[in-house]
Design a protein around this motif. Sequence first.
Motif, PDB file in Angstrom:
ATOM      1  N   SER A 152       7.807   0.424 -13.232  1.00 56.13           N
ATOM      2  CA  SER A 152       6.565  -0.293 -12.978  1.00 56.13           C
ATOM      3  C   SER A 152       6.788  -1.406 -11.958  1.00 56.13           C
ATOM      4  CB  SER A 152       6.010  -0.865 -14.284  1.00 56.13           C
ATOM      5  OG  SER A 152       4.846  -1.603 -14.028  1.00 56.13           O
ATOM      6  N   ALA A 153       7.890  -2.151 -12.106  1.00 54.48           N
ATOM      7  CA  ALA A 153       8.208  -3.222 -11.158  1.00 54.48           C
ATOM      8  C   ALA A 153       8.460  -2.652  -9.764  1.00 54.48           C
ATOM      9  CB  ALA A 153       9.426  -4.002 -11.639  1.00 54.48           C
ATOM     10  N   ILE A 154       9.172  -1.539  -9.690  1.00 58.86           N
ATOM     11  CA  ILE A 154       9.446  -0.900  -8.394  1.00 58.86           C
ATOM     12  C   ILE A 154       8.147  -0.420  -7.761  1.00 58.86           C
ATOM     13  CG2 ILE A 154      10.530   1.103  -7.288  1.00 58.86           C
ATOM     14  CD1 ILE A 154      12.820   0.756  -9.381  1.00 58.86           C
ATOM     15  N   ASN A 155       7.297   0.231  -8.531  1.00 56.07           N
ATOM     16  CA  ASN A 155       6.019   0.727  -7.994  1.00 56.07           C
ATOM     17  C   ASN A 155       5.111  -0.408  -7.551  1.00 56.07           C
ATOM     18  OD1 ASN A 155       6.623   3.457  -8.235  1.00 56.07           O
ATOM     19  ND2 ASN A 155       5.925   3.524 -10.348  1.00 56.07           N
TER      20      ASN A 155
ATOM     21  N   TYR B 174       2.682  -3.247  -3.015  1.00 54.90           N
ATOM     22  CA  TYR B 174       2.494  -4.500  -2.285  1.00 54.90           C
ATOM     23  C   TYR B 174       2.967  -4.357  -0.840  1.00 54.90           C
ATOM     24  CZ  TYR B 174       3.197  -9.207  -0.609  1.00 54.90           C
ATOM     25  OH  TYR B 174       3.177 -10.334   0.169  1.00 54.90           O
ATOM     26  N   LEU B 175       4.164  -3.806  -0.651  1.00 53.32           N
ATOM     27  CA  LEU B 175       4.701  -3.640   0.701  1.00 53.32           C
ATOM     28  C   LEU B 175       3.811  -2.744   1.551  1.00 53.32           C
ATOM     29  CD1 LEU B 175       8.525  -3.276   0.033  1.00 53.32           C
ATOM     30  CD2 LEU B 175       7.344  -5.208   1.110  1.00 53.32           C
ATOM     31  N   GLU B 176       3.298  -1.668   0.947  1.00 53.38           N
ATOM     32  CA  GLU B 176       2.400  -0.764   1.668  1.00 53.38           C
ATOM     33  C   GLU B 176       1.151  -1.506   2.148  1.00 53.38           C
ATOM     34  OE1 GLU B 176       0.764   3.113   0.088  1.00 53.38           O
ATOM     35  OE2 GLU B 176       2.922   3.504  -0.043  1.00 53.38           O
TER      36      GLU B 176
ATOM     37  N   PHE C 214       5.282   4.238   1.092  1.00 50.61           N
ATOM     38  CA  PHE C 214       6.427   4.029   0.213  1.00 50.61           C
ATOM     39  C   PHE C 214       6.349   4.879  -1.043  1.00 50.61           C
ATOM     40  CE2 PHE C 214       6.395  -0.098   2.515  1.00 50.61           C
ATOM     41  CZ  PHE C 214       7.636   0.035   3.110  1.00 50.61           C
ATOM     42  N   SER C 215       5.159   5.272  -1.433  1.00 51.67           N
ATOM     43  CA  SER C 215       5.013   6.092  -2.644  1.00 51.67           C
ATOM     44  C   SER C 215       5.696   7.447  -2.494  1.00 51.67           C
ATOM     45  CB  SER C 215       3.536   6.272  -2.977  1.00 51.67           C
ATOM     46  OG  SER C 215       2.847   6.848  -1.885  1.00 51.67           O
ATOM     47  N   LYS C 216       5.963   7.848  -1.284  1.00 48.71           N
ATOM     48  CA  LYS C 216       6.643   9.130  -1.034  1.00 48.71           C
ATOM     49  C   LYS C 216       8.160   8.972  -0.913  1.00 48.71           C
ATOM     50  CE  LYS C 216       2.661  11.336   1.020  1.00 48.71           C
ATOM     51  NZ  LYS C 216       2.120  12.068   2.160  1.00 48.71           N
ATOM     52  N   TYR C 217       8.638   7.745  -0.943  1.00 45.85           N
ATOM     53  CA  TYR C 217      10.078   7.506  -0.848  1.00 45.85           C
ATOM     54  C   TYR C 217      10.760   7.952  -2.143  1.00 45.85           C
ATOM     55  CZ  TYR C 217       9.904   4.605   3.392  1.00 45.85           C
ATOM     56  OH  TYR C 217       9.765   4.157   4.670  1.00 45.85           O
TER      57      TYR C 217
END
Length: 86
Positions: free
Chosen positions: A40-43, A48-50, A69-72
């Motif tokens: 959850s923290a990573i997502n 946020y970065l996206e 980033f969701s595809k990384y």
Amino acid sequence: IFVPVHLNSHWFFIVVDLLNEVVRYLNSFKKGTLVIERMSAINTLLNYLEEFLSEKNFGETPSFRNIQFSKYKVREPAVPQQSVES
């Protein structure tokens, strides 16, 4: 992109590798957080970065606006673990 994260009174480290499209999660005490909390923290960070990079006022290069980033891939390299008593 190097991001220290504080969760449940514990620090861990996330490295977002833009060239290889990989997110590396480094934690010397995985027992301090549940897998669901860590992901959850990573997502949250990646979302946020996206949003940050897609902002029209960010940078002069439009290529930043297309990063997803969701595809990384998320990788957890083996790191030495702290003992519970430390």
